[in-house]
Design a protein around this motif. Sequence first.
Motif, PDB file in Angstrom:
ATOM      1  N   SER A 137      35.664  18.634  44.286  1.00  0.00           N
ATOM      2  CA  SER A 137      34.734  19.148  43.270  1.00  0.00           C
ATOM      3  C   SER A 137      33.726  18.110  42.823  1.00  0.00           C
ATOM      4  O   SER A 137      32.563  18.430  42.566  1.00  0.00           O
ATOM      5  CB  SER A 137      35.531  19.661  42.066  1.00  0.00           C
ATOM      6  OG  SER A 137      34.673  20.175  41.074  1.00  0.00           O
ATOM      7  N   SER A 146      34.959  23.523  31.577  1.00  0.00           N
ATOM      8  CA  SER A 146      35.610  24.805  31.850  1.00  0.00           C
ATOM      9  C   SER A 146      35.064  25.455  33.115  1.00  0.00           C
ATOM     10  O   SER A 146      35.816  26.080  33.878  1.00  0.00           O
ATOM     11  CB  SER A 146      35.445  25.755  30.668  1.00  0.00           C
ATOM     12  OG  SER A 146      36.077  25.236  29.516  1.00  0.00           O
ATOM     13  N   ALA A 147      33.773  25.300  33.355  1.00  0.00           N
ATOM     14  CA  ALA A 147      33.180  25.859  34.571  1.00  0.00           C
ATOM     15  C   ALA A 147      33.790  25.212  35.809  1.00  0.00           C
ATOM     16  O   ALA A 147      34.133  25.898  36.780  1.00  0.00           O
ATOM     17  CB  ALA A 147      31.664  25.671  34.555  1.00  0.00           C
ATOM     18  N   SER A 148      33.948  23.906  35.787  1.00  0.00           N
ATOM     19  CA  SER A 148      34.514  23.202  36.937  1.00  0.00           C
ATOM     20  C   SER A 148      35.995  23.511  37.104  1.00  0.00           C
ATOM     21  O   SER A 148      36.476  23.720  38.225  1.00  0.00           O
ATOM     22  CB  SER A 148      34.305  21.694  36.776  1.00  0.00           C
ATOM     23  OG  SER A 148      32.938  21.361  36.780  1.00  0.00           O
ATOM     24  N   SER A 150      37.677  26.211  36.005  1.00  0.00           N
ATOM     25  CA  SER A 150      37.867  27.602  36.421  1.00  0.00           C
ATOM     26  C   SER A 150      37.432  27.810  37.867  1.00  0.00           C
ATOM     27  O   SER A 150      38.032  28.612  38.593  1.00  0.00           O
ATOM     28  CB  SER A 150      37.110  28.555  35.486  1.00  0.00           C
ATOM     29  OG  SER A 150      35.712  28.308  35.513  1.00  0.00           O
ATOM     30  N   ALA A 151      36.417  27.068  38.318  1.00  0.00           N
ATOM     31  CA  ALA A 151      35.956  27.201  39.695  1.00  0.00           C
ATOM     32  C   ALA A 151      37.028  26.776  40.681  1.00  0.00           C
ATOM     33  O   ALA A 151      37.171  27.369  41.760  1.00  0.00           O
ATOM     34  CB  ALA A 151      34.692  26.369  39.901  1.00  0.00           C
ATOM     35  N   ARG A 154      40.191  29.565  40.342  1.00  0.00           N
ATOM     36  CA  ARG A 154      39.994  30.932  40.816  1.00  0.00           C
ATOM     37  C   ARG A 154      39.938  31.034  42.341  1.00  0.00           C
ATOM     38  O   ARG A 154      39.945  32.131  42.899  1.00  0.00           O
ATOM     39  CB  ARG A 154      38.733  31.524  40.186  1.00  0.00           C
ATOM     40  CG  ARG A 154      37.430  30.883  40.622  1.00  0.00           C
ATOM     41  CD  ARG A 154      36.283  31.267  39.681  1.00  0.00           C
ATOM     42  NE  ARG A 154      36.164  32.701  39.517  1.00  0.00           N
ATOM     43  CZ  ARG A 154      35.365  33.472  40.234  1.00  0.00           C
ATOM     44  NH1 ARG A 154      34.600  32.943  41.164  1.00  0.00           N
ATOM     45  NH2 ARG A 154      35.298  34.769  40.008  1.00  0.00           N
ATOM     46  N   GLN A 155      39.893  29.884  43.032  1.00  0.00           N
ATOM     47  CA  GLN A 155      39.929  29.881  44.496  1.00  0.00           C
ATOM     48  C   GLN A 155      41.353  29.894  45.052  1.00  0.00           C
ATOM     49  O   GLN A 155      41.551  30.027  46.263  1.00  0.00           O
ATOM     50  CB  GLN A 155      39.202  28.650  45.043  1.00  0.00           C
ATOM     51  CG  GLN A 155      37.723  28.615  44.739  1.00  0.00           C
ATOM     52  CD  GLN A 155      37.059  27.379  45.327  1.00  0.00           C
ATOM     53  OE1 GLN A 155      36.976  27.234  46.551  1.00  0.00           O
ATOM     54  NE2 GLN A 155      36.580  26.493  44.466  1.00  0.00           N
ATOM     55  N   ARG A 164      34.986  32.756  36.280  1.00  0.00           N
ATOM     56  CA  ARG A 164      34.281  31.487  36.099  1.00  0.00           C
ATOM     57  C   ARG A 164      33.587  31.522  34.742  1.00  0.00           C
ATOM     58  O   ARG A 164      32.851  32.451  34.432  1.00  0.00           O
ATOM     59  CB  ARG A 164      33.261  31.260  37.204  1.00  0.00           C
ATOM     60  CG  ARG A 164      32.545  29.928  37.037  1.00  0.00           C
ATOM     61  CD  ARG A 164      32.195  29.285  38.333  1.00  0.00           C
ATOM     62  NE  ARG A 164      31.789  27.900  38.144  1.00  0.00           N
ATOM     63  CZ  ARG A 164      31.182  27.176  39.049  1.00  0.00           C
ATOM     64  NH1 ARG A 164      30.904  27.702  40.233  1.00  0.00           N
ATOM     65  NH2 ARG A 164      30.854  25.930  38.821  1.00  0.00           N
ATOM     66  N   THR A 165      33.840  30.517  33.934  1.00  0.00           N
ATOM     67  CA  THR A 165      33.352  30.547  32.557  1.00  0.00           C
ATOM     68  C   THR A 165      33.029  29.153  32.055  1.00  0.00           C
ATOM     69  O   THR A 165      33.600  28.163  32.520  1.00  0.00           O
ATOM     70  CB  THR A 165      34.407  31.195  31.634  1.00  0.00           C
ATOM     71  OG1 THR A 165      33.934  31.196  30.287  1.00  0.00           O
ATOM     72  CG2 THR A 165      35.733  30.443  31.685  1.00  0.00           C
ATOM     73  N   LEU A 171      38.867  30.767  29.506  1.00  0.00           N
ATOM     74  CA  LEU A 171      39.710  30.307  30.598  1.00  0.00           C
ATOM     75  C   LEU A 171      41.175  30.326  30.181  1.00  0.00           C
ATOM     76  O   LEU A 171      42.051  30.754  30.946  1.00  0.00           O
ATOM     77  CB  LEU A 171      39.288  28.895  31.021  1.00  0.00           C
ATOM     78  CG  LEU A 171      40.144  28.212  32.084  1.00  0.00           C
ATOM     79  CD1 LEU A 171      40.257  29.060  33.346  1.00  0.00           C
ATOM     80  CD2 LEU A 171      39.567  26.832  32.421  1.00  0.00           C
TER      81      LEU A 171
END
Length: 209
Positions: A137, A146-148, A150-151, A154-155, A164-165, A171
Amino acid sequence: MLFLNRIFSVLTLVILAGCGAGNDMRPDASAEVISSASYRHDGPAALTLYTMINNRSGAGAHSSVMINGSQRVIFDPAGTVRLSAVPERGDVLYGITPQVADFYARAHARETYHVVIQEIDVSPEVAEQALRLAIASGPAASGFCSASTSAVLRQLPGFESIGRTFFPKRLMADFGKLPGVRTTKLFENDEDDKSVAIAQFESSLATQP
Protein backbone atom coordinates in the motif's frame (compact mmCIF):
# COMPACT_ATOMS: atom_id res chain seq x y z
CA MET A 1 -21.62 25.92 -6.51
CA LEU A 2 -20.42 28.10 -3.63
CA PHE A 3 -22.59 26.07 -1.24
CA LEU A 4 -21.10 22.80 -2.55
CA ASN A 5 -17.59 24.18 -2.21
CA ARG A 6 -18.29 25.08 1.42
CA ILE A 7 -19.59 21.58 2.12
CA PHE A 8 -16.49 20.08 0.50
CA SER A 9 -14.25 22.32 2.59
CA VAL A 10 -15.97 21.29 5.80
CA LEU A 11 -15.73 17.59 4.91
CA THR A 12 -12.05 17.99 4.09
CA LEU A 13 -11.40 19.52 7.50
CA VAL A 14 -13.30 16.68 9.19
CA ILE A 15 -11.29 14.08 7.31
CA LEU A 16 -7.97 15.74 8.01
CA ALA A 17 -8.87 16.02 11.68
CA GLY A 18 -9.33 12.26 11.73
CA CYS A 19 -5.74 11.19 11.08
CA GLY A 20 -2.43 12.71 12.04
CA ALA A 21 0.11 14.04 9.62
CA GLY A 22 2.15 10.89 10.08
CA ASN A 23 5.90 10.95 10.39
CA ASP A 24 6.97 12.07 6.93
CA MET A 25 10.53 12.85 8.00
CA ARG A 26 11.27 9.35 9.30
CA PRO A 27 13.21 7.35 6.69
CA ASP A 28 12.15 3.83 5.78
CA ALA A 29 14.02 1.16 7.69
CA SER A 30 16.33 -1.09 5.69
CA ALA A 31 15.40 -4.65 4.82
CA GLU A 32 18.11 -5.86 7.19
CA VAL A 33 16.72 -3.87 10.13
CA ILE A 34 13.18 -5.04 9.40
CA SER A 35 14.29 -8.67 9.15
CA SER A 36 16.15 -8.53 12.45
CA ALA A 37 13.14 -6.98 14.21
CA SER A 38 10.57 -9.41 12.77
CA TYR A 39 8.35 -10.95 15.44
CA ARG A 40 6.13 -14.00 15.03
CA HIS A 41 3.29 -14.19 17.54
CA ASP A 42 2.20 -17.68 18.61
CA GLY A 43 -1.50 -16.81 18.63
CA PRO A 44 -3.93 -17.61 15.81
CA ALA A 45 -3.84 -15.72 12.53
CA ALA A 46 -5.93 -12.61 13.15
CA LEU A 47 -6.71 -9.05 12.17
CA THR A 48 -7.22 -6.39 14.83
CA LEU A 49 -8.82 -3.11 13.84
CA TYR A 50 -8.07 -0.11 16.06
CA THR A 51 -10.44 2.86 15.99
CA MET A 52 -9.64 5.96 18.00
CA ILE A 53 -12.72 7.90 19.17
CA ASN A 54 -12.83 11.47 20.44
CA ASN A 55 -14.31 11.41 23.97
CA ARG A 56 -15.76 14.90 23.63
CA SER A 57 -17.36 14.81 20.21
CA GLY A 58 -17.75 11.08 19.66
CA ALA A 59 -16.14 11.44 16.24
CA GLY A 60 -13.73 8.90 14.82
CA ALA A 61 -10.12 10.06 14.89
CA HIS A 62 -7.93 7.31 13.41
CA SER A 63 -7.92 3.79 11.98
CA SER A 64 -5.19 1.16 11.85
CA VAL A 65 -4.96 -2.62 11.74
CA MET A 66 -2.68 -5.17 13.36
CA ILE A 67 -2.00 -8.22 11.22
CA ASN A 68 -0.88 -11.48 12.82
CA GLY A 69 0.45 -13.78 10.12
CA SER A 70 3.92 -15.13 9.45
CA GLN A 71 4.97 -12.06 11.41
CA ARG A 72 3.00 -9.50 13.38
CA VAL A 73 2.86 -5.94 12.11
CA ILE A 74 0.66 -2.87 12.44
CA PHE A 75 -0.47 -1.09 9.30
CA ASP A 76 -0.79 2.47 10.61
CA PRO A 77 -1.47 4.84 7.70
CA ALA A 78 -0.65 8.48 8.54
CA GLY A 79 -0.09 7.40 12.13
CA THR A 80 1.70 9.42 14.79
CA VAL A 81 2.75 6.79 17.35
CA ARG A 82 6.29 5.89 16.38
CA LEU A 83 9.05 4.25 18.42
CA SER A 84 12.75 4.26 17.63
CA ALA A 85 12.88 0.55 18.51
CA VAL A 86 10.08 -0.33 16.07
CA PRO A 87 11.19 -0.24 12.42
CA GLU A 88 8.83 1.28 9.88
CA ARG A 89 8.54 1.11 6.12
CA GLY A 90 5.65 2.60 4.19
CA ASP A 91 3.38 3.00 7.26
CA VAL A 92 3.92 -0.64 8.29
CA LEU A 93 5.37 -1.06 11.79
CA TYR A 94 7.41 -4.21 12.36
CA GLY A 95 8.39 -6.15 15.46
CA ILE A 96 5.02 -5.93 17.22
CA THR A 97 5.78 -7.88 20.36
CA PRO A 98 3.13 -8.15 23.12
CA GLN A 99 4.82 -5.25 24.91
CA VAL A 100 4.76 -3.03 21.83
CA ALA A 101 1.17 -4.01 20.93
CA ASP A 102 0.00 -3.14 24.43
CA PHE A 103 1.80 0.20 24.35
CA TYR A 104 0.45 1.06 20.89
CA ALA A 105 -3.15 0.76 22.07
CA ARG A 106 -2.51 2.56 25.37
CA ALA A 107 -0.64 5.41 23.71
CA HIS A 108 -3.82 6.28 21.81
CA ALA A 109 -6.11 5.96 24.83
CA ARG A 110 -5.92 9.12 26.91
CA GLU A 111 -8.13 11.75 28.49
CA THR A 112 -9.41 12.97 25.13
CA TYR A 113 -9.69 9.67 23.21
CA HIS A 114 -10.57 6.03 23.75
CA VAL A 115 -9.78 3.05 21.55
CA VAL A 116 -12.20 0.49 20.16
CA ILE A 117 -10.35 -2.77 19.51
CA GLN A 118 -12.03 -5.28 17.18
CA GLU A 119 -10.32 -8.63 16.61
CA ILE A 120 -11.25 -11.43 14.23
CA ASP A 121 -9.52 -14.75 13.59
CA VAL A 122 -8.73 -15.49 9.96
CA SER A 123 -7.03 -18.24 8.02
CA PRO A 124 -3.23 -18.05 7.66
CA GLU A 125 -3.76 -17.45 3.95
CA VAL A 126 -5.96 -14.40 4.56
CA ALA A 127 -3.49 -13.03 7.11
CA GLU A 128 -0.66 -13.37 4.59
CA GLN A 129 -2.71 -11.64 1.92
CA ALA A 130 -3.43 -8.79 4.33
CA LEU A 131 0.26 -8.54 5.12
CA ARG A 132 1.19 -8.37 1.43
CA LEU A 133 -1.47 -5.75 0.70
CA ALA A 134 -0.42 -3.58 3.64
CA ILE A 135 3.24 -3.68 2.58
CA ALA A 136 2.31 -2.86 -1.02
CA SER A 137 0.00 0.00 0.00
CA GLY A 138 2.80 2.43 0.77
CA PRO A 139 2.64 5.55 2.94
CA ALA A 140 -0.70 7.32 3.21
CA ALA A 141 -1.31 11.04 2.99
CA SER A 142 -2.68 12.87 6.01
CA GLY A 143 -6.38 12.17 6.41
CA PHE A 144 -6.28 8.87 4.50
CA CYS A 145 -5.91 6.45 7.44
CA SER A 146 -9.39 4.94 7.12
CA ALA A 147 -9.33 5.01 3.32
CA SER A 148 -6.04 3.11 3.24
CA THR A 149 -7.04 0.65 5.95
CA SER A 150 -10.43 -0.09 4.40
CA ALA A 151 -8.83 -0.46 0.96
CA VAL A 152 -6.63 -3.26 2.29
CA LEU A 153 -9.36 -5.01 4.26
CA ARG A 154 -12.03 -5.03 1.57
CA GLN A 155 -9.74 -6.94 -0.81
CA LEU A 156 -9.63 -9.94 1.53
CA PRO A 157 -11.89 -12.99 1.15
CA GLY A 158 -14.79 -12.62 3.57
CA PHE A 159 -14.29 -8.87 3.97
CA GLU A 160 -15.97 -7.73 0.75
CA SER A 161 -18.79 -6.10 2.74
CA ILE A 162 -16.42 -3.43 4.06
CA GLY A 163 -16.90 -0.20 2.16
CA ARG A 164 -14.07 2.11 1.24
CA THR A 165 -14.43 5.13 3.50
CA PHE A 166 -12.60 8.13 4.90
CA PHE A 167 -14.46 7.85 8.19
CA PRO A 168 -13.10 5.68 11.05
CA LYS A 169 -16.51 5.02 12.62
CA ARG A 170 -17.97 3.84 9.30
CA LEU A 171 -15.09 1.38 8.96
CA MET A 172 -15.55 0.30 12.58
CA ALA A 173 -19.26 -0.35 11.97
CA ASP A 174 -18.62 -2.39 8.83
CA PHE A 175 -15.90 -4.43 10.56
CA GLY A 176 -18.16 -5.02 13.55
CA LYS A 177 -20.77 -6.71 11.35
CA LEU A 178 -18.37 -9.49 10.37
CA PRO A 179 -19.16 -12.81 12.08
CA GLY A 180 -16.85 -13.70 14.95
CA VAL A 181 -15.58 -10.20 15.79
CA ARG A 182 -14.54 -9.67 19.41
CA THR A 183 -14.78 -6.05 20.60
CA THR A 184 -13.22 -4.32 23.59
CA LYS A 185 -12.86 -0.65 24.51
CA LEU A 186 -9.85 0.92 26.15
CA PHE A 187 -10.19 4.04 28.29
CA GLU A 188 -7.31 5.75 30.10
CA ASN A 189 -6.72 9.14 31.68
CA ASP A 190 -3.24 10.00 30.41
CA GLU A 191 -2.63 13.57 29.32
CA ASP A 192 -3.39 14.41 25.71
CA ASP A 193 0.23 14.71 24.54
CA LYS A 194 1.17 11.25 23.19
CA SER A 195 4.84 12.24 23.01
CA VAL A 196 5.05 12.05 26.82
CA ALA A 197 3.91 8.41 26.85
CA ILE A 198 6.22 7.59 23.94
CA ALA A 199 9.23 9.11 25.73
CA GLN A 200 8.42 7.21 28.94
CA PHE A 201 8.03 3.91 27.10
CA GLU A 202 11.27 4.35 25.18
CA SER A 203 13.03 5.19 28.42
CA SER A 204 11.73 1.96 29.98
CA LEU A 205 12.95 -0.02 26.97
CA ALA A 206 16.40 1.52 27.30
CA THR A 207 16.72 0.38 30.92
CA GLN A 208 15.73 -3.21 30.23
CA PRO A 209 18.58 -5.76 30.23
